[in-house]
Scaffold this motif. Structure first.
Motif, PDB file in Angstrom:
ATOM      1  N   PHE A  50       0.927  -1.216  -0.068  1.00  0.00           N
ATOM      2  CA  PHE A  50       0.038   0.019   0.048  1.00  0.00           C
ATOM      3  C   PHE A  50       0.794   1.264  -0.028  1.00  0.00           C
ATOM      4  N   TYR A  51       0.332   2.429  -0.545  1.00  0.00           N
ATOM      5  CA  TYR A  51       1.223   3.473  -0.798  1.00  0.00           C
ATOM      6  C   TYR A  51       0.864   4.793  -0.025  1.00  0.00           C
ATOM      7  N   TYR A  52       1.680   5.541   0.290  1.00  0.00           N
ATOM      8  CA  TYR A  52       1.327   7.092   0.917  1.00  0.00           C
ATOM      9  C   TYR A  52       1.756   7.938  -0.011  1.00  0.00           C
ATOM     10  N   THR A  53       0.903   9.169   0.007  1.00  0.00           N
ATOM     11  CA  THR A  53       1.554  10.288  -1.024  1.00  0.00           C
ATOM     12  C   THR A  53       2.076  11.110   0.141  1.00  0.00           C
ATOM     13  N   ILE A  54       3.060  11.731   0.162  1.00  0.00           N
ATOM     14  CA  ILE A  54       3.844  12.816   1.042  1.00  0.00           C
ATOM     15  C   ILE A  54       3.391  14.404   0.464  1.00  0.00           C
ATOM     16  N   GLU A  55       3.116  15.204   1.372  1.00  0.00           N
ATOM     17  CA  GLU A  55       2.795  16.487   1.276  1.00  0.00           C
ATOM     18  C   GLU A  55       3.709  17.209   2.126  1.00  0.00           C
ATOM     19  N   VAL A  56       4.425  17.861   2.055  1.00  0.00           N
ATOM     20  CA  VAL A  56       5.384  18.967   2.790  1.00  0.00           C
ATOM     21  C   VAL A  56       5.475  20.391   1.952  1.00  0.00           C
ATOM     22  N   ASN A  57       5.378  21.327   2.660  1.00  0.00           N
ATOM     23  CA  ASN A  57       5.471  22.764   2.406  1.00  0.00           C
ATOM     24  C   ASN A  57       4.565  23.063   1.137  1.00  0.00           C
ATOM     25  N   GLY A  58       3.317  22.566   0.743  1.00  0.00           N
ATOM     26  CA  GLY A  58       2.638  22.910  -0.396  1.00  0.00           C
ATOM     27  C   GLY A  58       3.186  22.024  -1.408  1.00  0.00           C
ATOM     28  N   GLN A  59       4.145  21.033  -1.381  1.00  0.00           N
ATOM     29  CA  GLN A  59       4.595  20.084  -2.754  1.00  0.00           C
ATOM     30  C   GLN A  59       4.202  18.776  -2.312  1.00  0.00           C
ATOM     31  N   THR A  60       3.619  18.267  -3.334  1.00  0.00           N
ATOM     32  CA  THR A  60       3.112  16.718  -3.291  1.00  0.00           C
ATOM     33  C   THR A  60       4.107  15.623  -3.887  1.00  0.00           C
ATOM     34  N   ASN A  61       4.415  14.597  -3.280  1.00  0.00           N
ATOM     35  CA  ASN A  61       5.233  13.517  -3.851  1.00  0.00           C
ATOM     36  C   ASN A  61       4.128  12.315  -3.811  1.00  0.00           C
ATOM     37  N   LYS A  62       3.690  11.983  -4.956  1.00  0.00           N
ATOM     38  CA  LYS A  62       2.588  10.901  -4.869  1.00  0.00           C
ATOM     39  C   LYS A  62       3.242   9.588  -4.835  1.00  0.00           C
ATOM     40  N   ASP A  63       2.933   8.780  -3.923  1.00  0.00           N
ATOM     41  CA  ASP A  63       2.998   7.287  -3.879  1.00  0.00           C
ATOM     42  C   ASP A  63       4.697   7.042  -3.373  1.00  0.00           C
ATOM     43  N   ALA A  64       5.063   8.131  -2.808  1.00  0.00           N
ATOM     44  CA  ALA A  64       6.696   7.866  -2.279  1.00  0.00           C
ATOM     45  C   ALA A  64       6.950   7.294  -1.319  1.00  0.00           C
ATOM     46  N   ALA A  65       5.937   6.636  -0.472  1.00  0.00           N
ATOM     47  CA  ALA A  65       6.181   5.887   0.554  1.00  0.00           C
ATOM     48  C   ALA A  65       5.365   4.626   0.556  1.00  0.00           C
ATOM     49  N   TRP A  66       5.865   3.291   0.760  1.00  0.00           N
ATOM     50  CA  TRP A  66       4.933   2.139   0.696  1.00  0.00           C
ATOM     51  C   TRP A  66       5.236   1.383   2.202  1.00  0.00           C
ATOM     52  N   TYR A  67       4.105   0.507   2.223  1.00  0.00           N
ATOM     53  CA  TYR A  67       4.320  -0.433   3.529  1.00  0.00           C
ATOM     54  C   TYR A  67       3.359  -1.584   3.015  1.00  0.00           C
ATOM     55  N   TYR A  68       3.533  -2.799   3.555  1.00  0.00           N
ATOM     56  CA  TYR A  68       2.841  -3.897   3.671  1.00  0.00           C
ATOM     57  C   TYR A  68       2.008  -4.096   5.230  1.00  0.00           C
ATOM     58  N   PRO A  69       0.701  -3.676   5.195  1.00  0.00           N
ATOM     59  CA  PRO A  69       0.160  -3.980   6.362  1.00  0.00           C
ATOM     60  C   PRO A  69       0.077  -5.405   6.474  1.00  0.00           C
ATOM     61  N   LYS A  70       0.002  -6.336   5.864  1.00  0.00           N
ATOM     62  CA  LYS A  70      -0.084  -7.737   6.061  1.00  0.00           C
ATOM     63  C   LYS A  70       0.975  -8.523   5.295  1.00  0.00           C
ATOM     64  N   THR A  71       2.147  -9.099   5.789  1.00  0.00           N
ATOM     65  CA  THR A  71       2.968  -9.698   4.779  1.00  0.00           C
ATOM     66  C   THR A  71       3.158 -11.114   4.736  1.00  0.00           C
ATOM     67  N   SER A  72       3.862 -11.680   3.729  1.00  0.00           N
ATOM     68  CA  SER A  72       4.013 -13.184   3.693  1.00  0.00           C
ATOM     69  C   SER A  72       4.692 -13.628   5.007  1.00  0.00           C
ATOM     70  N   PRO A  73       4.912 -14.749   5.336  1.00  0.00           N
ATOM     71  CA  PRO A  73       5.699 -15.078   6.583  1.00  0.00           C
ATOM     72  C   PRO A  73       7.414 -14.741   6.460  1.00  0.00           C
ATOM     73  N   ALA A  74       7.727 -14.674   5.255  1.00  0.00           N
ATOM     74  CA  ALA A  74       9.104 -14.364   4.856  1.00  0.00           C
ATOM     75  C   ALA A  74       9.373 -13.126   5.171  1.00  0.00           C
ATOM     76  N   ALA A  75       8.401 -12.230   5.072  1.00  0.00           N
ATOM     77  CA  ALA A  75       8.778 -10.622   5.152  1.00  0.00           C
ATOM     78  C   ALA A  75       8.198  -9.878   6.487  1.00  0.00           C
ATOM     79  N   LYS A  76       7.955 -10.848   7.615  1.00  0.00           N
ATOM     80  CA  LYS A  76       7.141 -10.424   8.762  1.00  0.00           C
ATOM     81  C   LYS A  76       8.164  -9.323   9.483  1.00  0.00           C
ATOM     82  N   PRO A  77       9.432  -9.166   9.349  1.00  0.00           N
ATOM     83  CA  PRO A  77      10.016  -8.058  10.115  1.00  0.00           C
ATOM     84  C   PRO A  77       9.760  -6.826   9.669  1.00  0.00           C
ATOM     85  N   ILE A  78       9.026  -6.522   8.397  1.00  0.00           N
ATOM     86  CA  ILE A  78       8.617  -5.244   8.009  1.00  0.00           C
ATOM     87  C   ILE A  78       7.382  -5.083   7.849  1.00  0.00           C
TER      88      ILE A  78
END
Length: 93
Positions: free
Chosen positions: A51-79
């Motif tokens: 899943f992604y986040y858009t970042i907005e700082v000082n009136g500027q937008t950076n679309k989909d510049a961050a991502w995360y896995y709310p539910k991972t496979s067992p191999a990726a549980k640390p993240i």
């Protein structure tokens, strides 16, 4: 580690997890005032659905510049739930 975009620290943690040369920040390390959930989703064969986040700082937008896995496979549980960056976000020690 610090994630910086548009001359602003948007995340900071001493406990990132590095996978595939990306620093994943714990969810409580991000400054949520700069993050808006995106409708974008991608799939990684071994980590799961990103899943992604858009970042907005000082009136500027950076679309989909961050991502995360709310539910991972067992191999990726640390993240699970951790946030990583790209698209010009600088991650520095």
């Amino acid at each position: 580690m610090k994630a910086i975009w548009n001359n602003t620290i948007i995340a900071e943690s001493e406990n990132t997890v590095v996978i595939e040369n990306n620093h994943y920040f714990p969810p409580d390390a991000i400054n949520t005032m700069y993050f808006t959930k995106s409708e974008t989703h991608t799939h990684c064969p071994w980590k799961g659905e990103a899943f992604y986040y858009t970042i907005e700082v000082n009136g500027q937008t950076n679309k989909d510049a961050a991502w995360y896995y709310p539910k991972t496979s067992p191999a990726a549980k640390p993240i699970e739930g951790y946030v990583a960056f790209w698209k010009g976000v600088e991650v520095v020690a």
